[in-house]
Enzyme design. Sequence first.
Site, PDB file in Angstrom:
ATOM      1  N   GLU A  40       0.829  -1.209   0.000  1.00  0.00           N
ATOM      2  CA  GLU A  40       0.000   0.000   0.000  1.00  0.00           C
ATOM      3  C   GLU A  40       0.865   1.261   0.000  1.00  0.00           C
ATOM      4  OE1 GLU A  40      -3.073   0.436  -0.542  1.00  0.00           O
ATOM      5  OE2 GLU A  40      -3.697  -1.647  -0.509  1.00  0.00           O
ATOM      6  N   TYR A 123      -6.190   6.583   4.625  1.00  0.00           N
ATOM      7  CA  TYR A 123      -6.340   5.626   3.521  1.00  0.00           C
ATOM      8  C   TYR A 123      -5.618   4.298   3.815  1.00  0.00           C
ATOM      9  CZ  TYR A 123      -5.247   2.953  -0.496  1.00  0.00           C
ATOM     10  OH  TYR A 123      -5.088   1.878  -1.312  1.00  0.00           O
ATOM     11  N   ASP A 141      -9.251   6.617  -2.049  1.00  0.00           N
ATOM     12  CA  ASP A 141      -8.038   7.104  -2.720  1.00  0.00           C
ATOM     13  C   ASP A 141      -8.454   7.780  -4.027  1.00  0.00           C
ATOM     14  OD1 ASP A 141      -8.691   5.041  -4.424  1.00  0.00           O
ATOM     15  OD2 ASP A 141      -6.652   4.246  -4.556  1.00  0.00           O
TER      16      ASP A 141
END
Length: 356
Positions: A40, A123, A141
């Site tokens: 991520e 996020y 996002d």
Amino acid sequence: MSEKENDNLIGSLLQSWYAQHKRNLPWRATKDPYVVWVSEIILQQTRVDQGHDYFLRFIERFPDIKSLALAPEDDVLKIWQGLGYYSRARNLHTAAKQIMEKFNGVFPASHSDILLLKGVGEYTAAAVASIVYDLPCPVVDGNVFRVLSRLFAIGVPIDSASGRKLFTETAKSILDKQNPGTHNQAIMELGALICTPRLPKCPECPLQAVCLAFEEKNVTGFPVKKGKTIQKERYFSYFHIEQNGYTYIRKRNNSDIWKNLYEFPLIETEAPSDLLKLQANSGFSSLFQSAGEVYIEHKLRLRHVLSHRIIHADFYRVELNGQQNTDLEKEFIKIKSASISEYPVSRLIHKYLETI
Ligand code: SF4
């Protein structure tokens, strides 16, 4: 159809599309929170095709939290070299140490604890919490902003505080609480593959029948943005010194771009420069005043675009004939010229090094 039924329909359409069309990516084959977290972070501000090999190299070199926490920062930055946004690498490193110290080496399992890690924002915490621990946290996002703004024809700017709040609430309202990880990955994948910024592939989209922007024939009218990012222009002149098989570098250690990466001696000017103007610059005399015989040649000009800056860089090759240069040695690290490849440098310097 009620609003609730519509939301459920969106979730199930998304997930059945995802089951058939998702890309086979290495971080999707695991529920190891460390691996998902690293992926991520790498994928923030980086395309999947660019981040893929970096991810594999990173996990091979630092296979777990402990190996990352114990590594020297230079090693972490070296693996990251060329990927940009180096604060991500420094934060990953700091957060790994945090996990060792505060969580006994075990990756935190709650959304609020994940948020405590350095460099982890809303996020990333939501992505890891939902993908790994099946917690009902919606992700928002760039891809999700775009899909939601088109799906519900939301005209509130995505770069406003009220926009961020509204989009988070909307993402939450359609989230499949039974399968939040799959749901979140499905909507991000749809944004990456189908509902793309330009020329979205609406005929292939599983949500076409419920998409308001499509119905209004205005898909490219969304998302709405308030303002454009202003890019500041900066002018760098780098001096690649060669002195009997040695060169000089230093670590950037201020709060500017490329913190903790290495670079050649640099003079930054307010406007474009050339060798004549540089020779009149006080930075130039402090670099070379005690250098004896100096031979300088302009080698390369590069334009390097970052998110908020455009760097215009000139590279000069400098030959010094003297054995010693005490002024340079005070300010810079003297290294064997051939060993420059062992140091983490910016993509800009890397591009120059590829030409010599
Ligand atoms: S129909 Fe088109 S605009 Fe609407 S969500 Fe699908 S790809 Fe995006």
